[in-house]
Scaffold this active site. Structure first.
Site, mmCIF file in Angstrom:
data_model
loop_
_atom_site.group_PDB
_atom_site.id
_atom_site.type_symbol
_atom_site.label_atom_id
_atom_site.label_comp_id
_atom_site.label_asym_id
_atom_site.label_seq_id
_atom_site.Cartn_x
_atom_site.Cartn_y
_atom_site.Cartn_z
ATOM 1 N N LYS A 273 0.984 10.826 -4.515
ATOM 2 C CA LYS A 273 1.373 11.368 -3.138
ATOM 3 C C LYS A 273 2.372 12.418 -2.933
ATOM 4 O O LYS A 273 3.285 12.363 -3.849
ATOM 5 C CB LYS A 273 2.019 10.013 -2.119
ATOM 6 C CG LYS A 273 2.231 10.258 -0.672
ATOM 7 C CD LYS A 273 2.384 9.136 0.158
ATOM 8 C CE LYS A 273 3.726 8.317 -0.056
ATOM 9 N NZ LYS A 273 4.660 9.321 0.350
ATOM 10 N N GLU B 247 3.662 9.287 9.274
ATOM 11 C CA GLU B 247 4.854 8.584 9.113
ATOM 12 C C GLU B 247 5.813 8.801 10.716
ATOM 13 O O GLU B 247 5.950 10.019 10.642
ATOM 14 C CB GLU B 247 6.005 8.795 7.908
ATOM 15 C CG GLU B 247 7.257 8.132 8.180
ATOM 16 C CD GLU B 247 8.284 7.870 7.079
ATOM 17 O OE1 GLU B 247 7.625 8.105 5.837
ATOM 18 O OE2 GLU B 247 9.309 7.416 7.092
ATOM 19 N N GLU C 166 4.299 15.114 -0.046
ATOM 20 C CA GLU C 166 4.731 15.022 1.430
ATOM 21 C C GLU C 166 4.174 16.823 1.801
ATOM 22 O O GLU C 166 4.452 17.611 1.140
ATOM 23 C CB GLU C 166 6.063 14.971 1.681
ATOM 24 C CG GLU C 166 6.430 13.649 1.348
ATOM 25 C CD GLU C 166 7.917 13.132 1.534
ATOM 26 O OE1 GLU C 166 8.732 14.002 2.244
ATOM 27 O OE2 GLU C 166 8.354 12.118 1.274
ATOM 28 N N ASP D 10 4.430 8.478 -5.857
ATOM 29 C CA ASP D 10 5.186 9.619 -5.049
ATOM 30 C C ASP D 10 5.519 10.690 -6.111
ATOM 31 O O ASP D 10 6.065 10.404 -7.045
ATOM 32 C CB ASP D 10 6.282 9.123 -4.330
ATOM 33 C CG ASP D 10 6.135 8.890 -2.971
ATOM 34 O OD1 ASP D 10 5.151 9.621 -2.242
ATOM 35 O OD2 ASP D 10 6.828 8.099 -2.170
ATOM 36 N N ASP E 98 8.971 6.893 -3.491
ATOM 37 C CA ASP E 98 10.512 7.519 -3.729
ATOM 38 C C ASP E 98 11.378 6.727 -3.124
ATOM 39 O O ASP E 98 12.744 6.933 -3.241
ATOM 40 C CB ASP E 98 10.509 9.102 -3.648
ATOM 41 C CG ASP E 98 10.335 9.832 -2.459
ATOM 42 O OD1 ASP E 98 9.891 8.850 -1.455
ATOM 43 O OD2 ASP E 98 10.299 10.734 -1.982
ATOM 44 N N SER E 99 11.087 5.814 -1.943
ATOM 45 C CA SER E 99 12.056 5.152 -1.263
ATOM 46 C C SER E 99 12.658 4.243 -2.341
ATOM 47 O O SER E 99 14.031 3.605 -2.003
ATOM 48 C CB SER E 99 11.215 4.167 -0.173
ATOM 49 O OG SER E 99 10.185 3.504 -1.004
HETATM 50 O O1 KIV Z 1 8.559 6.390 -0.337
HETATM 51 C C1 KIV Z 1 7.942 5.740 0.260
HETATM 52 O O2 KIV Z 1 8.171 4.239 0.481
HETATM 53 C C2 KIV Z 1 6.951 6.029 1.355
HETATM 54 C C3 KIV Z 1 6.459 5.141 2.247
HETATM 55 C C4 KIV Z 1 7.301 4.621 3.487
HETATM 56 C C5 KIV Z 1 4.671 5.888 3.092
HETATM 57 O O3 KIV Z 1 6.609 7.354 1.239
#
Ligand code: KIV
Length: 278
Positions: A118, A186, A120, A88, A49-50
């Site tokens: 993924k 992280e 959190e 994510d 989600d970055s």
């Molecule tokens: O969103 C993302 O890119 C991440 C990574 C930095 C692990 O969660």
């Protein structure tokens, strides 16, 4: 894991089985051409989600939607053959409980073709992880600095200092016991990441964590020098594509303004010449 020559796609159990063996190499990707590049060298490709911050100019990951993750997930899927693709779950798509998480995780898998998602959190999402893995959704967990909780932390701060290490340790063990196949750690202190890696039965994937982790992940735009919003200490730059792109754009603009582009070789005559495209 070494760069393999076989084309069989890696699976969550393959990654889980790599605990304590060759390092698991992971990067993010958000588009087809970048996925094609990364696939050759990485074991796991995360559609993180970055993407909201590095491609959409959002101030944090909080504004990222399920539809954005699906669009980028579909694009990445088209670029992968070997790497395990993880997508994510964005903020607000799983926190209400297991049913909401299953509904949205299943949608991510069905519409993008990813093999895992993924999410959190630690002890607070353990029940959700158990529910999803029992129903066919492999989970990569993410503890320590969880960016979707940036407002709770009051910034992107190192986690695990002071008395906080034991809580993060318990979070990591809880998600592993709930059935996650790997855990991203992280921005936690190095001794804490080492302690979790020694104790957890699944691979730890570090980002600002420890060289003792079973694997490492970074954001692709950070290592290529494409994202200049901010630069965390844990990022290593392997290229400066942002400044190379700026120089190319400046040269193009100058060529157009000064009449050097287009030149004769870029133009079409009435009759095709040898070597012309139709
Ligand atoms: O969103 C993302 O890119 C991440 C990574 C930095 C692990 O969660």
């Amino acid at each position: 894991m070494s760069v393999a020559v076989e084309t069989k796609a890696l699976t969550p159990p393959d990654i889980a089985a790599s605990k304590g063996k060759d390092p698991v190499v992971c990067l993010t990707a958000y588009t087809t051409p970048v996925a094609q590049l990364v696939d050759r060298y990485c074991d796991v490709v995360l559609v993180g989600d970055s993407v909201g911050m590095v491609l959409h100019g959002l101030p944090s990951t909080l504004g990222v939607t399920l539809d954005m993750m699906i669009m980028h997930g579909k694009a990445v899927r088209r670029g992968l053959e070997r790497a395990l693709m993880v997508v994510d779950m964005p903020f607000g798509s799983y926190e209400e409980g297991p049913e909401q998480a299953f509904r949205n995780g299943a949608r991510l898998m069905a519409e993008t073709g990813c093999a895992a998602v993924k999410l959190e959190g630690g002890e607070s999402v353990a029940e959700t992880i158990r529910f999803l893995t029992a129903r066919g959704i492999p989970i990569m967990a993410h503890v320590g600095l969880t960016p979707q909780s940036v407002n709770v932390f009051g910034g992107y701060k190192v986690q695990g200092r002071g008395g906080d290490g034991d809580r993060i340790f318990r979070d990591a063990i809880a998600v592993a016991e709930a059935g996650a196949f790997s855990i991203v750690l992280e921005k936690v202190t190095e001794p804490l990441a080492r302690r979790i890696t020694e104790r957890a039965t699944i691979p730890t994937i570090g980002v600002g964590a420890s060289d003792a982790c079973d694997g490492q992940i970074l954001v692709i735009d950070d290592i290529l020098g494409m994202f200049t919003g901010f630069r965390p200490k844990f990022v290593k730059r392997y290229a400066e594509l942002g400044s190379a792109a700026e120089a190319a754009i400046a040269a193009y603009a100058a060529d157009v303004r000064e009449g050097r582009f287009p030149a004769a070789e870029h133009l079409f005559a009435d009759a095709p010449k040898a070597g012309d495209v139709p």
